[in-house]
Design an enzyme around this catalytic site. Sequence first.
Site, PDB file in Angstrom:
ATOM      1  N   ALA A  29      24.509  56.324  32.632  1.00 22.27           N
ATOM      2  CA  ALA A  29      23.308  55.499  32.695  1.00 22.27           C
ATOM      3  C   ALA A  29      22.361  56.147  33.707  1.00 22.27           C
ATOM      4  CB  ALA A  29      23.676  54.094  33.130  1.00 22.27           C
ATOM      5  N   GLY A  83      28.260  55.972  31.480  1.00 21.47           N
ATOM      6  CA  GLY A  83      27.809  55.463  30.184  1.00 21.47           C
ATOM      7  C   GLY A  83      28.007  56.463  29.049  1.00 21.47           C
ATOM      8  N   GLU A 136      31.457  55.975  27.995  1.00 19.27           N
ATOM      9  CA  GLU A 136      31.508  54.639  27.380  1.00 19.27           C
ATOM     10  C   GLU A 136      30.957  54.656  25.947  1.00 19.27           C
ATOM     11  OE1 GLU A 136      29.620  52.801  31.013  1.00 19.27           O
ATOM     12  OE2 GLU A 136      31.186  51.338  30.632  1.00 19.27           O
ATOM     13  N   GLU A 169      31.548  55.632  38.287  1.00 14.78           N
ATOM     14  CA  GLU A 169      30.663  54.574  38.809  1.00 14.78           C
ATOM     15  C   GLU A 169      31.020  54.099  40.205  1.00 14.78           C
ATOM     16  OE1 GLU A 169      31.690  54.792  35.697  1.00 14.78           O
ATOM     17  OE2 GLU A 169      30.097  54.197  34.318  1.00 14.78           O
TER      18      GLU A 169
END
Length: 261
Positions: free
Chosen positions: A66, A111, A114, A134
């Site tokens: 992200a 992300g 993910e 993260e």
Amino acid sequence: MSDLIQLNRLESGVVELVIDRPEALNALNVGVLLGLKAKLEQLASDASVRVIILRGSGEKAFVAGADIREMQTMGRSDAAQFSRLGHSVCLLLESMPKVTIAAVQGFALGGGTELALACDFILAAEKAQFGLPEVGLGVIPGFGGTIRLARAVGMARAKELVFGGDRIGAAEAVQLGLIRKVLPQDGFFDEVRKQAARIARNSLSAVSAAKSLMNEFEETSGVHPKVDAEIQRFSSLFGTPDQKEGMVAFSEKRTARFEGL
Ligand code: CAA
């Protein structure tokens, strides 16, 4: 927003969705996620499409996570909205009546891992790197990563990877069962397209019936029931001193000094 996602229609019902932000290693900002969501919704009801290959632009990254610079200034409510948007993209990839393949070359972090985990399966090149880093930014995976990683590799291994924020290469990803085998770097995308075309030659109604049945097997251990809990925990970390420090340190290209607050 739409030029952040390229759509290439290949022969035989295969399309390639390319996240096109190579200058930021294809990091997922709101624009990229909205673009992906719109394209996936369009493809889900397109009868000519059988297989979707998701990839990043450039040689260096699938997706490096992200967008940390965008998240840096988010408060809890923005973070919750952001997490919900990421989840909606992942749930579409996972549940749509088409086969979704993540083609990972280079970094697939946060992300990025993910998104890859939400696809039906991952094809990875020799230089692929996976990880959920993260906690090194003062937050947790916010797009279903903890649940899907645990499902893919087992809870203990997933905990080790999430708590350590470790990066693993393609060979270790094979050992862990995240991917089936490593594909050569040279000609990687040609090989991915070949494998996608092979699947596309099969009956789409049979393949999507198999997909929905296999997804049902996992319903209880799946992501759906846990989405709200994850959004709540992810967003609750925004505004804390550790989240601020973690993300400012990334922007300043230095190591974060956490206080545990
Ligand atoms: N967000 C925003 N920008 C990013 C980014 C990200 N996740 N990852 C890389 N970039 C940017 C860098 O800031 C840099 O931009 P500038 O040239 O403007 O400085 C550019 O992309 C190239 O990156 P680097 O110079 O850092 O390249 P490198 O080869 O030295 O390192 C890397 C590559 C190891 C992937 C490193 O970029 C990195 O650690 N990126 C962050 C990885 C990460 O922590 N991802 C998780 C994000 S949090 C998340 O995903 C939360 C969630 O679950 C929702």
